[in-house]
Design an enzyme around this catalytic site. Structure first.
Site, PDB file in Angstrom:
ATOM      1  N   GLY A 182       0.896  -1.123   0.094  1.00  0.00           N
ATOM      2  CA  GLY A 182      -0.089   0.147  -0.018  1.00  0.00           C
ATOM      3  C   GLY A 182       0.888   1.307   0.061  1.00  0.00           C
ATOM      4  N   CYS A 186       5.346  -5.978   1.655  1.00  0.00           N
ATOM      5  CA  CYS A 186       5.755  -4.448   1.576  1.00  0.00           C
ATOM      6  C   CYS A 186       4.747  -3.983   2.757  1.00  0.00           C
ATOM      7  CB  CYS A 186       5.238  -4.024   0.179  1.00  0.00           C
ATOM      8  SG  CYS A 186       6.093  -2.306   0.022  1.00  0.00           S
ATOM      9  N   TYR A 187       4.182  -2.903   2.296  1.00  0.00           N
ATOM     10  CA  TYR A 187       3.279  -2.060   3.462  1.00  0.00           C
ATOM     11  C   TYR A 187       2.696  -3.148   4.645  1.00  0.00           C
ATOM     12  CZ  TYR A 187      -0.147   0.883   5.750  1.00  0.00           C
ATOM     13  OH  TYR A 187      -0.823   1.547   6.828  1.00  0.00           O
ATOM     14  N   HIS A 229       8.284  -7.957  -3.441  1.00  0.00           N
ATOM     15  CA  HIS A 229       6.890  -8.216  -3.907  1.00  0.00           C
ATOM     16  C   HIS A 229       7.197  -9.566  -4.746  1.00  0.00           C
ATOM     17  CE1 HIS A 229       4.619  -4.635  -3.305  1.00  0.00           C
ATOM     18  NE2 HIS A 229       5.627  -3.974  -3.370  1.00  0.00           N
ATOM     19  N   GLU A 243       4.804 -11.152  -5.495  1.00  0.00           N
ATOM     20  CA  GLU A 243       3.856 -11.519  -6.766  1.00  0.00           C
ATOM     21  C   GLU A 243       4.318 -11.194  -8.106  1.00  0.00           C
ATOM     22  OE1 GLU A 243       3.859  -9.493  -4.296  1.00  0.00           O
ATOM     23  OE2 GLU A 243       2.753  -7.642  -4.726  1.00  0.00           O
ATOM     24  N   SER A 280     -22.713 -11.888 -26.590  1.00  0.00           N
ATOM     25  CA  SER A 280     -22.046 -10.862 -27.097  1.00  0.00           C
ATOM     26  C   SER A 280     -20.756 -11.526 -27.914  1.00  0.00           C
ATOM     27  CB  SER A 280     -21.320  -9.655 -26.257  1.00  0.00           C
ATOM     28  OG  SER A 280     -20.170 -10.350 -25.560  1.00  0.00           O
ATOM     29  N   GLY A 281     -20.401 -12.831 -27.629  1.00  0.00           N
ATOM     30  CA  GLY A 281     -19.259 -13.094 -28.079  1.00  0.00           C
ATOM     31  C   GLY A 281     -18.269 -12.991 -27.854  1.00  0.00           C
ATOM     32  N   GLY A 282     -18.229 -12.163 -26.708  1.00  0.00           N
ATOM     33  CA  GLY A 282     -16.654 -11.964 -25.844  1.00  0.00           C
ATOM     34  C   GLY A 282     -16.457 -13.169 -25.129  1.00  0.00           C
ATOM     35  N   VAL A 283     -15.454 -12.930 -24.188  1.00  0.00           N
ATOM     36  CA  VAL A 283     -14.751 -14.338 -23.726  1.00  0.00           C
ATOM     37  C   VAL A 283     -15.757 -14.472 -22.492  1.00  0.00           C
ATOM     38  CG1 VAL A 283     -13.152 -15.094 -22.106  1.00  0.00           C
ATOM     39  CG2 VAL A 283     -12.224 -13.331 -23.955  1.00  0.00           C
ATOM     40  N   ASP A 284     -16.170 -13.715 -21.715  1.00  0.00           N
ATOM     41  CA  ASP A 284     -17.059 -14.019 -20.612  1.00  0.00           C
ATOM     42  C   ASP A 284     -18.325 -14.662 -20.953  1.00  0.00           C
ATOM     43  OD1 ASP A 284     -14.933 -12.677 -19.263  1.00  0.00           O
ATOM     44  OD2 ASP A 284     -15.834 -10.910 -18.933  1.00  0.00           O
ATOM     45  N   SER A 285     -19.098 -13.999 -21.986  1.00  0.00           N
ATOM     46  CA  SER A 285     -20.364 -14.306 -22.170  1.00  0.00           C
ATOM     47  C   SER A 285     -20.169 -15.761 -23.055  1.00  0.00           C
ATOM     48  CB  SER A 285     -21.167 -13.449 -23.072  1.00  0.00           C
ATOM     49  OG  SER A 285     -20.906 -13.429 -24.150  1.00  0.00           O
ATOM     50  N   SER A 286     -19.311 -15.818 -23.613  1.00  0.00           N
ATOM     51  CA  SER A 286     -19.172 -17.169 -24.598  1.00  0.00           C
ATOM     52  C   SER A 286     -18.609 -18.219 -23.500  1.00  0.00           C
ATOM     53  CB  SER A 286     -18.068 -17.073 -25.499  1.00  0.00           C
ATOM     54  OG  SER A 286     -18.246 -16.035 -26.391  1.00  0.00           O
ATOM     55  N   LYS A 301     -10.216 -13.181 -15.065  1.00  0.00           N
ATOM     56  CA  LYS A 301     -10.304 -13.432 -16.420  1.00  0.00           C
ATOM     57  C   LYS A 301      -9.549 -14.461 -16.951  1.00  0.00           C
ATOM     58  CE  LYS A 301     -11.768 -11.111 -20.079  1.00  0.00           C
ATOM     59  NZ  LYS A 301     -13.009 -10.425 -20.210  1.00  0.00           N
TER      60      LYS A 301
END
Ligand code: XMP
Length: 510
Positions: A55, A82-83, A169, A171, A223-229, A366
């Site tokens: 942070g 870190c923080y 970090h 990550e 919509s054909g986007g990743v999420d809705s597909s 995602k």
């Protein structure tokens, strides 16, 4: 859903989601919570470990984010980053002070081989540091387990109490053994078994959806986007043809995209309705030049078409939504849920009569949604799709939109994407597309003078799409792209490459 859980407590660090994704990559489920989450609530979640993020603040200031020290005596392992590491030191009686010199960037760090945290890594390696304050004195019961030239406490621990802290970090990719260090915390300290995988997730999600939906009908705006597909594929597995997907093709998709979406769902058990509404949308957009007005018209028309189709089906019980985890995370900065307002098709629920919502991707990042899509055998072109604005090519055509312009842009954009893939750059560049500037200028073609469009190419590298750099496409590849577009696409006689970063530009040209 019952999984081993790690809670990532967010103190406002820029890498909060990255930490969570790394943990999930190590097959451990985790959730990001604000540092303000009451201790009682954390206890109820029954985590196997807790991670404090970094942070921007200084722990010794009154106004800085903090937490009840009770968190350290619940018998649950804690890792401060870190923080988070400084906060642990500060709250337990150590000392944190501004360092003479900030430490930023790749830093050679020495590790103690007998710490559980640093097993199976060399005693010297590179870590990523980004701090101004540093721990000067560790709390009682702690020992120092790593240091760098300017940071005397790069890591500390109290193994009896299962409290661990790292100033760097783990990550970020620049920390050479970061993933191994996180793995050590999870598997050596928290002693997880690693029960989070996409295969398990599919089984649980399918059962949950079946239990919720029963014999009801589910409606999805695809919509054909990743999420809705991916959502469509998952729901079709769960409830088969109790699912109806409505795909509104507004005619502003990229070349062949509408057909590709349709093909991907042809063999699945579900009701697929494609509405070819291109003419209708173009009619509404005729003469419109302002990008916000274009967005509004498309959004409204989309809802209208969807509503008309939904009415034909009759009453539906459930509306499926492709909400994913970054949309619902509570951030440490105290804001409520972060919603990408202009990115979602707003307003749908008001227009459709339904009982409840199903959101089986709500817990996923995602990249997990993409993995899920692959597990569900969706084709790569859908699973790896780049972000694509809901209003589609309408906002990549500057000024008014005509059928001819849409065709020019689709063809040019197709060539651009084809050549980027051929050059093997498609995995390095995060988003790339063509823009029809609608500016025209003089050129020559053979013996003739032309007066044609200027096309712009945009290609960026980015991790979060909030900031971006322009991609360094080799000149030879640009030459090949330019050559092909001017030769194969009518009405384009000039190509420019966008060399601005975001900010000050945006990724799209609107
Ligand atoms: P800008 O142009 O704001 O874009 O730098 C950031 C990212 O968001 C994408 N974008 C959208 N995505 N619906 C979406 O799903 C939209 O309406 C929309 N508008 C912009 C853009 O492509 C870039 O990746």
């Amino acid at each position: 859903m019952k999984h081993e859980l790690v809670v990532v407590l967010d103190f406002g660090g820029q890498y909060n989601q990255l930490i969570a994704r790394r943990v999930r990559d190590l097959n451990v489920y985790c959730e990001v919570k604000s540092y303000k989450t009451p201790i009682e609530e954390i206890k109820k979640m029954n985590p196997v470990g807790i991670i404090f993020t970094g942070g921007p603040n200084s722990v010794y200031l009154e106004t800085s984010p903090t937490i009840s020290p009770e968190i350290f005596s619940m018998g649950i392992p804690v890792l401060g980053i870190c923080y988070g590491s400084q906060l642990m030191a500060h709250l337990l009686g150590g000392e944190v002070k501004p360092a003479e010199k900030s430490e930023y960037g790749k830093t050679e760090t020495n590790f103690s081989a007998d710490s559980l945290m640093f097993k199976d890594i060399p005693t010297k390696s590179i870590t990523w540091m980004s701090h101004t304050d540093r721990i000067e004195k560790v709390p009682e019961g702690f020992k120092i387990t790593a240091f760098s030239e300017t940071c005397p406490v790069a890591a500390m621990e109290n193994p009896e109490k299962a409290l661990y802290a790292v100033q760097f970090h783990p990550e970020v990719q620049h920390t050479e053994y970061g993933q191994q260090i996180l793995k050590n915390f999870l598997y050596n300290v928290c002693k997880v078994s690693g029960d989070w995988s996409m295969k398990n997730y599919i089984n649980t999600a399918v059962n949950d959806v079946r239990a919720k939906v029963g014999e009801g009908k589910v409606l999805l705006a695809l919509s054909g986007g990743v999420d809705s597909s991916v959502l469509a594929a998952l729901l079709s597995k769960a409830v088969g043809n109790k699912l109806t997907c409505i795909f509104v093709d507004h005619g502003l998709m990229r070349k062949n995209e509408g057909d590709e979406v349709e093909a991907a769902f042809a063999d699945r058990e579900l009701n697929f309705i494609r509405v070819n509404a291109g003419e209708r949308f173009l009619g509404k957009l005729k003469g419109v030049t302002d990008p916000e007005t274009k967005r509004k018209i498309i959004g409204e028309e989309f809802i209208r078409v969807f509503e008309e189709e939904a009415k034909k089906i009759g009453k539906v019980d459930f509306l499926a939504q492709g909400t994913i985890y970054p949309d619902v995370i509570e951030s440490g900065s105290g804001d409520a849920a972060v919603i990408k307002s202009h990115h979602n098709v707003g307003g749908l629920p008001d227009y459709v009569d339904f009982k409840d919502i199903v959101e089986p991707l709500r817990l996923l990042f995602k990249d997990e949604v993409r993995r899920l899509g692959r597990e569900l055998n969706l084709p790569n072109y859908l699973v790896n799709r780049q972000p694509f604005p809901g209003p589609g090519l309408a906002i990549r055509i500057i000024g008014d939109i005509t059928e001819e312009k849409v065709k020019i842009l689709q063809d040019a954009d197709y060539i651009f994407r084809e050549e980027i893939a051929k050059a093997g750059l498609d995995t390095e560049i995060n988003q790339y597309f063509a823009v029809l500037t609608s500016m025209r200028s003089v050129g020559v073609m053979g013996d003739f003078r032309t007066y044609d469009y200027t096309l712009a190419l945009r290609a960026v590298t980015t991790t979060d799409f909030m900031t971006a750099d322009f991609a360094r496409i080799p000149y030879d590849t640009l030459a090949q792209i330019s050559n092909r577009i001017v030769n194969e696409v009518n009405s384009v006689n000039r190509i420019v490459y966008d060399v601005t970063t975001k900010p000050p530009s945006t990724i799209e040209w609107e």
